[in-house]
Design an enzyme around this catalytic site. Sequence first.
Site, PDB file in Angstrom:
ATOM      1  N   ASN A  66       0.853  -1.196   0.000  1.00  0.00           N
ATOM      2  CA  ASN A  66       0.000   0.000   0.000  1.00  0.00           C
ATOM      3  C   ASN A  66       0.888   1.245   0.000  1.00  0.00           C
ATOM      4  OD1 ASN A  66      -0.294  -1.308   2.857  1.00  0.00           O
ATOM      5  ND2 ASN A  66      -0.935   0.753   3.328  1.00  0.00           N
ATOM      6  N   ASP A  67       0.640   2.204   0.832  1.00  0.00           N
ATOM      7  CA  ASP A  67       1.229   3.556   0.722  1.00  0.00           C
ATOM      8  C   ASP A  67       2.708   3.645   0.312  1.00  0.00           C
ATOM      9  OD1 ASP A  67      -1.065   3.571   2.239  1.00  0.00           O
ATOM     10  OD2 ASP A  67      -0.197   4.646   3.926  1.00  0.00           O
ATOM     11  N   TRP A  91      -3.379  -7.279   3.164  1.00  0.00           N
ATOM     12  CA  TRP A  91      -2.700  -6.452   4.171  1.00  0.00           C
ATOM     13  C   TRP A  91      -2.372  -7.286   5.415  1.00  0.00           C
ATOM     14  CZ3 TRP A  91      -3.094  -4.697   9.180  1.00  0.00           C
ATOM     15  CH2 TRP A  91      -2.369  -3.539   9.501  1.00  0.00           C
ATOM     16  N   ARG A 197      -0.540   9.128  13.356  1.00  0.00           N
ATOM     17  CA  ARG A 197       0.427   8.437  12.492  1.00  0.00           C
ATOM     18  C   ARG A 197       0.847   9.194  11.234  1.00  0.00           C
ATOM     19  NH1 ARG A 197      -4.410   5.244  12.106  1.00  0.00           N
ATOM     20  NH2 ARG A 197      -5.423   5.445  10.086  1.00  0.00           N
ATOM     21  N   ASP A 198       1.724   8.533  10.492  1.00  0.00           N
ATOM     22  CA  ASP A 198       2.178   8.925   9.151  1.00  0.00           C
ATOM     23  C   ASP A 198       2.969  10.238   9.152  1.00  0.00           C
ATOM     24  OD1 ASP A 198       0.629   6.707   8.633  1.00  0.00           O
ATOM     25  OD2 ASP A 198      -1.055   7.828   7.799  1.00  0.00           O
ATOM     26  N   GLU A 249      -5.160  10.852   7.104  1.00  0.00           N
ATOM     27  CA  GLU A 249      -3.960  10.023   7.077  1.00  0.00           C
ATOM     28  C   GLU A 249      -2.925  10.665   6.142  1.00  0.00           C
ATOM     29  OE1 GLU A 249      -5.602   5.519   7.637  1.00  0.00           O
ATOM     30  OE2 GLU A 249      -5.727   6.243   5.584  1.00  0.00           O
ATOM     31  N   TRP A 331      -9.035   1.785  -0.500  1.00  0.00           N
ATOM     32  CA  TRP A 331      -9.258   0.842   0.603  1.00  0.00           C
ATOM     33  C   TRP A 331     -10.589   0.108   0.485  1.00  0.00           C
ATOM     34  CZ3 TRP A 331      -5.691  -1.447   3.043  1.00  0.00           C
ATOM     35  CH2 TRP A 331      -4.513  -0.808   3.383  1.00  0.00           C
TER      36      TRP A 331
HETATM   37  C1  FRU Z   1      -3.037   4.650   4.765  1.00  0.00           C
HETATM   38  C2  FRU Z   1      -2.670   3.858   5.999  1.00  0.00           C
HETATM   39  C3  FRU Z   1      -1.788   4.698   6.907  1.00  0.00           C
HETATM   40  C4  FRU Z   1      -1.059   3.670   7.688  1.00  0.00           C
HETATM   41  C5  FRU Z   1      -0.859   2.565   6.682  1.00  0.00           C
HETATM   42  C6  FRU Z   1      -0.909   1.180   7.238  1.00  0.00           C
HETATM   43  O1  FRU Z   1      -3.335   3.860   3.672  1.00  0.00           O
HETATM   44  O2  FRU Z   1      -3.829   3.447   6.671  1.00  0.00           O
HETATM   45  O3  FRU Z   1      -2.497   5.634   7.679  1.00  0.00           O
HETATM   46  O4  FRU Z   1       0.143   4.138   8.214  1.00  0.00           O
HETATM   47  O5  FRU Z   1      -1.880   2.719   5.717  1.00  0.00           O
HETATM   48  O6  FRU Z   1      -0.544   0.230   6.288  1.00  0.00           O
END
Ligand code: FRU
Length: 526
Positions: A66-67, A91, A197-198, A249, A331
């Site tokens: 993902n990200d 995931w 986070r992030d 996020e 998502w």
């Molecule tokens: C965004 C997210 C972030 C998190 C990550 C987890 O897609 O939910 O906020 O850090 O993915 O995989």
Amino acid sequence: MNFASMPHCLLLLSFKKAYCMNKGKQIFITAFFIAAVSIQSSYAQQVYKEMHRPQVHFSPREKWINDPNGMVYHNGIYHLFFQYYPDSTVWGPMHWGHATSKDLIHWQQQPIALYPDSLGYIFSGSAVVDKNNTSGFGKTGQAPLVAIFTHHDPRGEKEGRNNFQNQSIAYSLDNGKTWTKYAGNPVLKNPGITDFRDPKVMWYESQKKWIMTLATKDCITFYSSPDLKNWKKESEFGKELGAHGGVWECPDLFSLNDNGKQVWVLIVNLNPGGPNGGSATQYFMGNFNGSKFTPMDSKTRWLDYGPDEYAGITWSNTGSRKLFLGWMSNWLYANVVPTATWRNAMTIPRELKLKRIGREIYVASTPVTELNGIRLNPVAWQNIQVKNSFDVSAKAGKIKLPGRLDMNLEKLNDFSVILSNDAGEEVAIGYDNKQQQYFIDRTKAGKTNFQKDFAGRFVAPRLSKAGNMDISLIIDDSSIELFADNGLTVMTAIFFPTEPFKHLRIQSPGNTTIKKVTVSNLKNIW
Ligand code: FRU
């Protein structure tokens, strides 16, 4: 043989070869080296040839991503780290995967950079070049790369605690190959916010300090630090502004040049609550004074209106050039899209620039110019009168994806570009003049029933006020990116036809004049 580790075993072999004194041995090793190279390239061919596999977009050799994370340019290399689960195509416990590129187009997957540990999974974050060695992690003459990420503790989450996400750091002294986690982690402890986070970190030169932009549930919190280890809260932004259909996020903060003036852009990814459902990237514009972000208005702007660009942020250390990349999924269905050995990919890297439309100002994104390096066999037509339909594949032969279409219309009118196959499946991309909206329609695009929201027609407003129109389409085996009006309106959507799209036609009901249309192939990057 573990093919995943091949590039390193190859490196080792060539190294050994250089030091091999014995001639016989050298011939043997050279032969083995050549054999290994050809095994690797045939492996690459098989691997990146699967059904639906992106040919000009980064996707992992296998398993889940993902990200994008930790994007940083250093010593001539673009680093792309990413949320990665090496054990499954859904995931799971997050690692930072790693890929590198010299040109933003051709990627080489590297060994995993960060593994989960006793503090938790490695969630999203950023990386910086600590040029002044503020962290003290550097060695004489060598600036460290420092990664700033969220440690997500799954036990704390399970127990229903509210402080299971904390910010940590790690550093690399070998150009991002290997990383050492800081012994004093976490460096920023959770004050009791479930979504905390992030971290996206940048150097704020005029006050010689680091700024961390952090997603804190329904707002952004800014922190500052002299050394990446000690953080102080500066301010909060956005509880009452922007889209709030879901959790905030993956933020980003940077400035862009507006005729010599600095304008600050604050990106906030949001899930769900995007303009076409699910996850999407909104942004704010305004001023940042080292402590507080002040928006210039209360407008909600979107960097990409399509359903499939998310968690997009920019590379650090690229000077005045701002380069953006997003995860090419949503998502709503990322875990169930019909790919077999890997799941999900990244968008084409895009360059961000400010654009004024009357008194309004926006961030426009266009594919990086490096993409021109893989453009092949362009075929162009000029001054075409489209009476209902202009069949590109009837004129130029069947199309072979990946490819690109660039088109200018002299006057605004309804049109659609239709990609189709012999199974009767199609994706339509176009413009509805009455609604002043661009659209992507994938209702008949093949496999859609893996999730109820996937089949759909997605729309985006036209922001440009110009009387003519230009669009560029980047089309891969399972994705389309629409850049309209020099990147003022952008849409990304993925699709999964049961057989490849081979036909391309342009439809327009009125007497539309296409000033120029160019169709090109894009060379496979693998
Ligand atoms: C965004 C997210 C972030 C998190 C990550 C987890 O897609 O939910 O906020 O850090 O993915 O995989």
